[in-house]
Design a protein around this motif. Sequence first.
Motif, short mmCIF file in Angstrom:
data_model
loop_
_atom_site.label_atom_id
_atom_site.label_comp_id
_atom_site.label_asym_id
_atom_site.label_seq_id
_atom_site.Cartn_x
_atom_site.Cartn_y
_atom_site.Cartn_z
N ASP A 8 62.80 2.62 31.25
CA ASP A 8 61.72 3.57 31.06
C ASP A 8 60.67 3.40 32.15
O ASP A 8 60.12 2.30 32.32
CB ASP A 8 61.06 3.39 29.69
N PRO A 9 60.38 4.44 32.94
CA PRO A 9 59.46 4.28 34.07
C PRO A 9 58.05 3.89 33.64
O PRO A 9 57.36 3.16 34.36
CB PRO A 9 59.49 5.64 34.75
N ASP A 37 59.63 4.07 25.79
CA ASP A 37 58.85 2.89 26.15
C ASP A 37 58.61 2.08 24.88
O ASP A 37 57.91 2.54 23.97
CB ASP A 37 57.52 3.36 26.77
N ARG A 38 59.18 0.88 24.80
CA ARG A 38 59.09 0.16 23.52
C ARG A 38 57.71 -0.43 23.26
O ARG A 38 57.47 -0.98 22.17
CB ARG A 38 60.19 -0.90 23.39
N LEU A 39 56.80 -0.30 24.21
CA LEU A 39 55.42 -0.70 23.98
C LEU A 39 54.56 0.51 23.61
O LEU A 39 53.97 0.58 22.54
CB LEU A 39 54.87 -1.42 25.21
N ASP A 40 54.53 1.51 24.50
CA ASP A 40 53.67 2.68 24.26
C ASP A 40 54.22 3.60 23.18
O ASP A 40 53.46 4.33 22.54
CB ASP A 40 53.49 3.47 25.56
N ASP A 41 55.53 3.60 22.98
CA ASP A 41 56.14 4.48 21.98
C ASP A 41 56.63 3.70 20.77
O ASP A 41 57.60 4.09 20.10
CB ASP A 41 57.32 5.25 22.61
N THR A 101 69.96 1.23 11.46
CA THR A 101 69.55 0.32 12.52
C THR A 101 68.63 1.04 13.48
O THR A 101 68.58 2.27 13.54
CB THR A 101 70.78 -0.20 13.30
N PHE A 102 67.90 0.24 14.26
CA PHE A 102 67.04 0.81 15.31
C PHE A 102 67.26 0.00 16.58
O PHE A 102 67.22 -1.23 16.57
CB PHE A 102 65.56 0.74 14.91
N GLY A 103 67.47 0.71 17.69
CA GLY A 103 67.64 0.04 18.97
C GLY A 103 66.91 0.76 20.07
O GLY A 103 66.85 1.99 20.10
N TRP A 104 66.31 0.00 20.97
CA TRP A 104 65.69 0.58 22.16
C TRP A 104 66.75 0.73 23.23
O TRP A 104 67.47 -0.22 23.55
CB TRP A 104 64.56 -0.32 22.67
N GLY A 105 66.86 1.93 23.79
CA GLY A 105 67.81 2.14 24.87
C GLY A 105 67.18 1.85 26.22
O GLY A 105 65.99 2.12 26.41
N PRO A 106 67.94 1.29 27.17
CA PRO A 106 69.35 0.96 27.09
C PRO A 106 69.61 -0.47 26.60
O PRO A 106 70.74 -0.94 26.64
CB PRO A 106 69.80 1.08 28.55
N ARG A 107 68.56 -1.13 26.11
CA ARG A 107 68.70 -2.53 25.70
C ARG A 107 69.81 -2.71 24.68
O ARG A 107 70.59 -3.66 24.75
CB ARG A 107 67.33 -2.98 25.19
#
Length: 540
Positions: free
Chosen positions: A115-116, A425-429, A448-454
Motif C-alpha cells: 500500500d503506497p 493501509d493496515r494503519l490508516d484503514d 477470517t480477516f487478512g491484510w493483503g498482500p501479507r
Amino acid sequence: MATDVSVRIADVALEADARPLAERLAADAVAGKLADQDATLWGPDAESEASIRLSWTTLHESSRPLLAEIDALRAELQAEGLDRIVLAGMGGSSLAPEVITGTAGVPLTVLDTTDPGQVADALAGDLENTVLVVSSKSGSTVETDSHRRIFEAAFREDGIDPVSRIIVVTDPGSPMEKAANEAGYRKVFTADPNVGGRYSALTAFGLVPAGLAGADIAALLDDAAAAFTAVRADDADNPAIQLAAAMSAAHSKGAEKVVFADTGSGIAGFGDWVEQLIAESTGKNSTGLLPVVVESPGAPGFADAGSDATAVAVGPGVDAASISTNGPLGGQFLLWEFATALAGRLLGINPFDQPDVEAAKKAARALLDAPTDDGQATPVLSEGAVEVHSAGDWLSGANDLAEALRAFVDAAPQAGYLAVQAYLDRLDDASATVLRTELAKRTGLQTTFGWGPRFLHSTGQYHKGGHQNGTFLQITGDAEEDLQVPDRPYTLSGLQRAQALGDGQVLADHGRPVLRLHLTDRAAGLVQLVKAVQELEARQ
C-alpha cells in the motif's frame, strides 16, 4: 511433567478422543525423532522436503552465536544515533519480529505491504535516524525488493549513503546476498537454509530485527531451551503431543477451524504468527486446519464455536475454550512448531511445503508484465463510494451493495468460512477489521480477516490447498498518493492491484466465489461498507 509451557484440554469429549492419538505418537517415539530431525516421519513423499527443513528444532542452541553479532551491531548503530529500525519483510520474515518486539514493548516499523500510503508514512519518519532491515529468505520477494528500492532512493535524496543504512537478512547463496555484497551494504546476515520461513522465528529472520530494535532475544532462546525438554519427550503428556492430538482429533470429527483468542498471555499478536504456521503447514490436499484469529474470548466465532471449530485460548484457560496453551513467547514458538509438525503426521500431509502459494504470485507477475482488465476493472454495479466486482455468475441479479453482500454470504456452504481480504493501509484503514466481527455475528460462519498482500504469505496456501469451502471478500481502494518503484515498470498501487486481481483469479479458477469491493474513497467507502454489513439480516 514439569515444564515452562503447558496445554490444557478443557473439553472432556475432545480429551477422550485425543488420548489414543497422543499415546500412539508417544509409543512411536515421534517427538524424540522430530527433535533429532528424522525426515522420515511424514512418509516417503515428504522425505525430500523434510530433510532440508528440520533445523528449527534446535535453534535455541544453534542461534546463540548470532547474539553477540546482533549486540555489537546494535551498539554501533546506537553510537551513531541510529535508533529507528524499519523492517521490510513478508510472512515469516515479518510476523515473528513483530510479535517479539510487540511483546517486548520496543518500537519496530514493519513494512509487509504494497500500500503506497503505508509505505509513504514509513518514509515520512526520521530518515536521519533510520536503518532499514531487508529480510527475504528467497532473496527475490517482490514486495521486499520494492521497499528496498524505494528506501534506497529516499536515503540518497536526503544525502544519506544507503549502504550505511541497509542491513540484509537472507539465505546463503540467494540473489539478495549477492546483490547486497556487491552493493556493500552495512551488514549481511545469512540464516540457516534448512529452516522454512514459517518455522524461522528463532533464526536470523526473527532475531536480527527484534534484537536491533532492543528486544531481549537471549531470553527468548532461553525460554525455547526450557521448553525443548518437554516438547521432545516421548510421553503422552508432552504438551506438544497433547496439542497435536487434540487438534487432529477435532479435525477428524469435522472441526477443521481453530479459533484463537488471547486471554491474557502477555504476548502481542501471537495469533498472527501462529496463523501462518498452521495454515501453510496443514492447508493442502483439500484438508487442513484453518486458523481464525478473533479479537477476544467473547468475540463471534470463539464463544459460539460450533461443531466445525475448536476454540483455543492463548493464555489462561476460559470456559469457552476447548484448549488453552500457556508459557512465555520463546516456549510458545517451539510448542506450536512441534505440535504443528506432529499434527501434519496425524493428518497425513507434509507440513513443510506450500504447493499452492506460488500460483497467486505467478498471476500477479503476469498482470504486471502484461496488464489486462479481463473485465475485472468494469464493476457489476456502483453505489456511493463502492464499486462491486465479481468473477463467475454466482452474483447475477444483484442490484445494489446489500444484495451483493447477501449473495456473497449465501454462496458460502453451511460449514464453510468467509475470508475478508483488505488490500489497504493496515494503519490508516484499520477500521476495516470490524468487518470480521460484523460478518461473523450476522452469518454464524467462521470469518477470517487478512491484510493483503501479507495474508498471501500466510493463509493464502490454505485458501487454495485446504478445505475448498471458503468464500472470499476482497477490498481494494484508490490511493491518495502513489509511489514509483525505482527501476521497475510499476508503482506500488499497480503492484497492489495486480496482487489482488491475481489472487482473486486463482481463487475463482478453484471454483470459489470472490466478491471484490473497490472503494473509490477509502474513508467514505469503509463507512458505507460497514453499515451495509451491519444491516445484513442474520443468516438462517
